[in-house]
Design an enzyme around this catalytic site. Structure first.
Site, short mmCIF file in Angstrom:
data_model
loop_
_atom_site.label_atom_id
_atom_site.label_comp_id
_atom_site.label_asym_id
_atom_site.label_seq_id
_atom_site.Cartn_x
_atom_site.Cartn_y
_atom_site.Cartn_z
N GLY A 149 -1.79 -4.87 -4.18
CA GLY A 149 -1.12 -3.89 -5.05
C GLY A 149 -1.50 -4.14 -6.51
O GLY A 149 -1.52 -5.28 -6.95
N ARG B 202 -6.40 -2.94 -0.08
CA ARG B 202 -5.87 -3.96 0.84
C ARG B 202 -6.88 -3.98 1.98
O ARG B 202 -6.87 -3.10 2.83
CB ARG B 202 -4.49 -3.56 1.34
N ASP C 263 -0.10 -12.59 -2.66
CA ASP C 263 -0.25 -13.55 -1.56
C ASP C 263 -1.34 -13.18 -0.55
O ASP C 263 -2.08 -14.05 -0.09
CB ASP C 263 1.11 -13.80 -0.86
N THR D 58 0.99 -9.69 -9.28
CA THR D 58 1.80 -8.85 -8.40
C THR D 58 3.13 -8.59 -9.08
O THR D 58 3.68 -9.50 -9.71
CB THR D 58 2.06 -9.50 -7.02
N ASP E 186 5.82 -8.39 -7.69
CA ASP E 186 6.91 -9.00 -6.91
C ASP E 186 7.34 -10.39 -7.41
O ASP E 186 8.44 -10.84 -7.10
CB ASP E 186 6.51 -9.13 -5.44
N ASP F 4 6.47 -13.17 -6.30
CA ASP F 4 6.84 -13.99 -5.14
C ASP F 4 5.80 -15.07 -4.85
O ASP F 4 5.30 -15.19 -3.74
CB ASP F 4 7.03 -13.09 -3.91
N ARG G 141 8.44 -6.31 -1.31
CA ARG G 141 8.36 -6.28 0.15
C ARG G 141 9.24 -7.33 0.85
O ARG G 141 10.09 -7.01 1.63
CB ARG G 141 6.91 -6.45 0.58
#
Ligand code: F6P
Length: 326
Positions: free
Chosen positions: A15, A76, A107, A130, A132, A134, A176
């Site tokens: 992303g 992706r 990731d 990202t 996120d 994460d 996500r």
């Protein structure tokens, strides 16, 4: 003996995230400063397999620091995760006499990067990008700061209309498998509750909270991370409103608006530093690592570790939200 670094390549994958362009600019300009040839790979790992290579110079990255998205485009790639796809990607790196690769992404990007490095002993450095946030090994991934500010601006607008109509809103945000966007933004917008995968709030508790709300506020906002195990915002709204009467409920899914837009100052500076440091890491013969910034200091983390582990959720923040959202 380690091969001397003369020619590096870079790509963005997964992303997109606001600030990726600032990282691209930094890699290109730091590379040129150190006398390296720099090649951009379009469309992430797909472009690596298809040999979509472009030479980059200082002016190729002029006037991009303020732009969202990624000028290198992204994808992706499922093909890259196959043996055949990765072998083709490696062949293209060798064929184009590339000595080191910088991958900017999250990731999934790092899982691919780690395999390319360990399987072919090819020098790869990861830059965390990202929305996120994460990943372990950096306080903030590129794009997170802009995304959370976008969410806060959007939910503030929702609050205006929610307040006017005395409504209950369920607002779904991205992330996500991670609730880091939900948590920060929930606190910042004064949400009444946050639902996220790391700390699943039992729906019954949320229902009780809404039923027993002591202070009847005119509007209520529940922030839901898209990965929550209780379901998406529509599903949760349905379950809650079946049991709690008297609320006029609405659902908003913020979606990809969170991934676009002008990168914040924080993201531009963070991304510039990470891109710059990734080049230095390659020059220091590092490989198989992600560059991050932890407590203002540059930190290296094995790609393997960073791709597999998420940042721990700060449970104190959740507790605080419970107290403040009465
Ligand atoms: O890049 C991270 C992310 O924005 C997640 O928060 C989200 O689940 C996912 O990407 C959406 O991906 P796509 O745009 O491929 O549907």
């Amino acid at each position: 003996m380690k091969k001397r670094m003369l020619h590096i390549a870079l790509l963005t994958s997964g992303g997109d995230a606001p600030g990726m362009n600032a990282a691209i600019r930094a890699v290109v300009r730091a590379g040129i400063y150190h006398g390296l040839e720099v090649t951009g790979i379009l469309h992430g790992y797909e472009g690596l397999i298809n040999e979509e290579f472009v030479k980059l110079n200082a002016s190729s990255v002029a006037n991009i620091i303020q732009r969202g998205g990624t000028i290198l485009k992204t994808s992706r790639s499922l093909r890259f995760m196959t043996e055949e796809g990765m072998a083709r990607a490696y062949e293209n790196l060798v064929k184009n006499k590339i000595d080191g690769l910088i991958t900017i992404g999250g990731d999934g990007t790092f899982r691919g990067a780690e395999q390319l490095n360990s399987k072919y002993n090819f020098p790869v450095i990861g830059v965390p990008g990202t929305i996120d946030n994460d990943m372990v090994g950096t306080d903030m991934t590129i794009g997170y700061d802009t995304a959370i500010n976008t969410v806060v601006a959007a939910v503030d607008k929702i609050r205006d209309t929610a307040e006017s109509h005395d409504r209950l809103f369920f607002v779904e945000v991205m992330g996500r498998d991670a609730g880091l966007i939900a948590l920060r933004c929930g606190i910042a917008v004064g949400a009444e509750a946050i639902l996220m995968p790391e700390a699943p709030v039992n729906i019954e508790r949320l229902i009780d909270k809404l039923k027993n709300a002591k202070r009847k506020k005119n509007s209520k906002i529940i922030i839901i991370a898209e990965g929550d195990e209780a379901g998406g915002a529509f599903e949760i709204a349905r379950k809650v409103t079946e049991k709690v009467k008297g609320y006029d409920a609405r659902v908003t899914i913020l979606g990809h608006i969170q991934r676009g837009g002008t990168p914040s100052c924080m993201d531009r500076v963070n991304a510039s530093r990470l891109g710059y440091e990734a080049v230095l890491a390659l020059l220091k013969s590092q490989q198989g690592i992600m560059v991050g910034i932890v407590n203002k200091e540059v930190a290296y983390t094995a790609l393997k570790k960073s791709a597999k582990h998420m940042q721990k959720l700060d449970s104190e923040l959740l507790k605080m939200l419970e107290v403040l959202s009465m």
